[in-house]
Design a protein around this motif. Structure first.
Motif, short mmCIF file in Angstrom:
data_model
loop_
_atom_site.label_atom_id
_atom_site.label_comp_id
_atom_site.label_asym_id
_atom_site.label_seq_id
_atom_site.Cartn_x
_atom_site.Cartn_y
_atom_site.Cartn_z
N ALA A 295 0.83 -1.21 0.00
CA ALA A 295 0.00 0.00 0.00
C ALA A 295 0.87 1.26 0.00
N ALA A 296 1.97 1.23 0.73
CA ALA A 296 2.87 2.38 0.76
C ALA A 296 3.51 2.61 -0.60
N THR B 71 1.70 7.08 -6.48
CA THR B 71 0.62 7.90 -7.03
C THR B 71 0.48 9.26 -6.35
N ARG B 72 0.79 9.35 -5.05
CA ARG B 72 0.55 10.60 -4.34
C ARG B 72 1.83 11.26 -3.84
N ALA C 35 0.95 11.47 0.23
CA ALA C 35 0.39 10.23 0.78
C ALA C 35 0.43 10.29 2.30
N THR C 36 -0.69 10.01 2.93
CA THR C 36 -0.74 10.03 4.40
C THR C 36 -0.64 8.61 4.93
N VAL D 95 11.53 1.98 -11.53
CA VAL D 95 11.70 2.27 -10.11
C VAL D 95 12.10 3.72 -9.90
N VAL D 96 13.05 4.20 -10.68
CA VAL D 96 13.49 5.59 -10.51
C VAL D 96 12.34 6.54 -10.78
N ALA D 97 11.60 6.29 -11.83
CA ALA D 97 10.48 7.18 -12.17
C ALA D 97 9.44 7.20 -11.05
N SER D 98 9.17 6.05 -10.45
CA SER D 98 8.13 6.01 -9.43
C SER D 98 8.64 6.37 -8.04
#
Length: 189
Positions: A26-27, A33-34, A38-39, A103-106
């Motif tokens: 989930a993290a 995405t956030r 992301a909280t 991976v780098v992009a995300s």
């Protein structure tokens, strides 16, 4: 900072391990995405657990981000070894480079957050940098020995090329993959 939090090193019951893995998944998705928005609450919700469960495994947001980043880097190191063992040299290099670009992009937002929080010369950042350089060196040297990759570049060059591609601001759809293909054409003999 000494690597993973102490809670991440103890053996876990099956349900605790499932929760731990669900939190990491989930993290990863929330950070992808956030980014920094992301909280921890939404990460816990995405994992299907309560916030208390998240804090039992990861006492801080930074602890969670560290484990996510470290595990992703270690997965890429494993992917490099598997690619070299199972694929022709050029395919191993191209496959690993594609994974590394993803991976780098995300992870660029989470990496910036980590580097700011723990420092660019921290154990985590140094470990990840060294692991990535070793992985890049493995797939590149394998391709060079087979005569399918230029011998006038090294792992640092490959990592910088990938880094410059994935940091293109506001890329068009498909642009990162196209630039990666052009970069690999330049690496190929």
């Amino acid at each position: 900072m000494g690597g993973e939090p102490a809670t991440a090193q103890r053996p876990k019951r099956a349900d605790a391990r499932r929760n731990y893995d669900a939190l990491l998944d989930a993290a990863r998705e929330a950070f992808r995405t956030r980014g920094t928005d992301a909280t921890l609450e939404e990460i816990a919700r995405g994992a299907g657990v309560g916030i208390g469960t998240l804090y039992r495994h990861f006492p801080t947001r930074l602890a969670l981000a560290e484990v996510v980043y470290r595990e992703d880097v270690e997965a890429l190191a494993t992917a490099a070894k598997e690619a070299v063992a199972e694929m022709p040299p050029w395919d191993a290099l191209a496959s690993w480079t594609d994974k590394w670009m993803g991976v780098v992009a995300s992870k660029r937002v989470i990496f910036a957050e980590l580097a700011d929080a723990v420092g660019k010369n921290s154990e985590l950042v140094s470990y990840c940098r060294d692991t990535m350089r070793s992985s890049a060196d493995l797939v590149l040297t394998n391709a060079q020995r087979a005569g399918v990759a230029r011998d006038d570049i090294d792992a640092a060059d490959l990592l910088r090329l990938v880094g410059s591609i994935v940091h293109v601001p506001n890329p068009e759809p498909g642009q990162i993959r196209r630039l990666g293909a052009v970069m690999l054409d330049g690496v190929r003999v």
